[in-house]
Design a protein around this motif. Sequence first.
Motif, PDB file in Angstrom:
ATOM      1  N   THR A 275       0.806  -1.225   0.000  1.00 27.28           N
ATOM      2  CA  THR A 275       0.000   0.000   0.000  1.00 27.28           C
ATOM      3  C   THR A 275       0.840   1.278   0.000  1.00 27.28           C
ATOM      4  OG1 THR A 275      -0.210  -0.115   2.400  1.00 27.28           O
ATOM      5  CG2 THR A 275      -1.996  -1.099   1.100  1.00 27.28           C
TER       6      THR A 275
ATOM      7  N   THR B 291      -3.397   5.688  -2.793  1.00 24.59           N
ATOM      8  CA  THR B 291      -4.346   6.662  -2.248  1.00 24.59           C
ATOM      9  C   THR B 291      -4.969   6.147  -0.958  1.00 24.59           C
ATOM     10  OG1 THR B 291      -6.235   5.785  -3.463  1.00 24.59           O
ATOM     11  CG2 THR B 291      -4.923   7.516  -4.566  1.00 24.59           C
ATOM     12  N   GLU B 292      -5.368   7.065  -0.104  1.00 24.07           N
ATOM     13  CA  GLU B 292      -5.975   6.694   1.178  1.00 24.07           C
ATOM     14  C   GLU B 292      -7.265   5.904   0.976  1.00 24.07           C
ATOM     15  OE1 GLU B 292      -4.528   6.988   4.175  1.00 24.07           O
ATOM     16  OE2 GLU B 292      -2.831   7.782   3.051  1.00 24.07           O
ATOM     17  N   ASP B 293      -8.091   6.313   0.013  1.00 27.31           N
ATOM     18  CA  ASP B 293      -9.339   5.595  -0.234  1.00 27.31           C
ATOM     19  C   ASP B 293      -9.091   4.158  -0.668  1.00 27.31           C
ATOM     20  OD1 ASP B 293     -10.992   7.696   0.475  1.00 27.31           O
ATOM     21  OD2 ASP B 293     -11.278   8.390  -1.588  1.00 27.31           O
TER      22      ASP B 293
ATOM     23  N   LYS C 117      -6.436   2.374  -0.100  1.00 25.38           N
ATOM     24  CA  LYS C 117      -5.838   1.638   1.020  1.00 25.38           C
ATOM     25  C   LYS C 117      -6.913   1.232   2.021  1.00 25.38           C
ATOM     26  CE  LYS C 117      -2.524   4.502   2.325  1.00 25.38           C
ATOM     27  NZ  LYS C 117      -1.300   5.050   2.938  1.00 25.38           N
ATOM     28  N   ARG C 118      -7.888   2.114   2.245  1.00 35.11           N
ATOM     29  CA  ARG C 118      -8.983   1.807   3.177  1.00 35.11           C
ATOM     30  C   ARG C 118      -9.794   0.620   2.671  1.00 35.11           C
ATOM     31  NH1 ARG C 118     -13.775   2.897   2.474  1.00 35.11           N
ATOM     32  NH2 ARG C 118     -13.417   4.624   1.050  1.00 35.11           N
TER      33      ARG C 118
ATOM     34  N   VAL D  74      -0.856   7.411  -5.742  1.00 34.76           N
ATOM     35  CA  VAL D  74      -1.096   8.822  -5.445  1.00 34.76           C
ATOM     36  C   VAL D  74      -0.696   9.619  -6.682  1.00 34.76           C
ATOM     37  CG1 VAL D  74      -0.344  10.755  -4.010  1.00 34.76           C
ATOM     38  CG2 VAL D  74      -0.716   8.507  -2.971  1.00 34.76           C
TER      39      VAL D  74
END
Length: 86
Positions: A11, A15-17, A19-20, A74
Amino acid sequence: NILQQEDPTITNGKTEDSKRVYAEAKEKANQAVTKAKEVQRDGSASESDVSAAEKALTKAKTDLENAKTGLRNVDKNQLSTKTQEL
């Protein structure tokens, strides 16, 4: 096996999304494995219990693979553009 072979750096730079979503899929996969092991140990487990555990494992595997494929880098394009402008 898929969960054990996961590279913890998969990861990095994503992007954070994404990864979530991946973390949630991984957690659900771990839960499905735990439940399946419980059913395996349960001497009184019914055929429907086994079938439900199998279906949950199959879905968790598919969801995890999709989440892994869905990991997005990213976007650093704007950063490069601004750096060049300066």
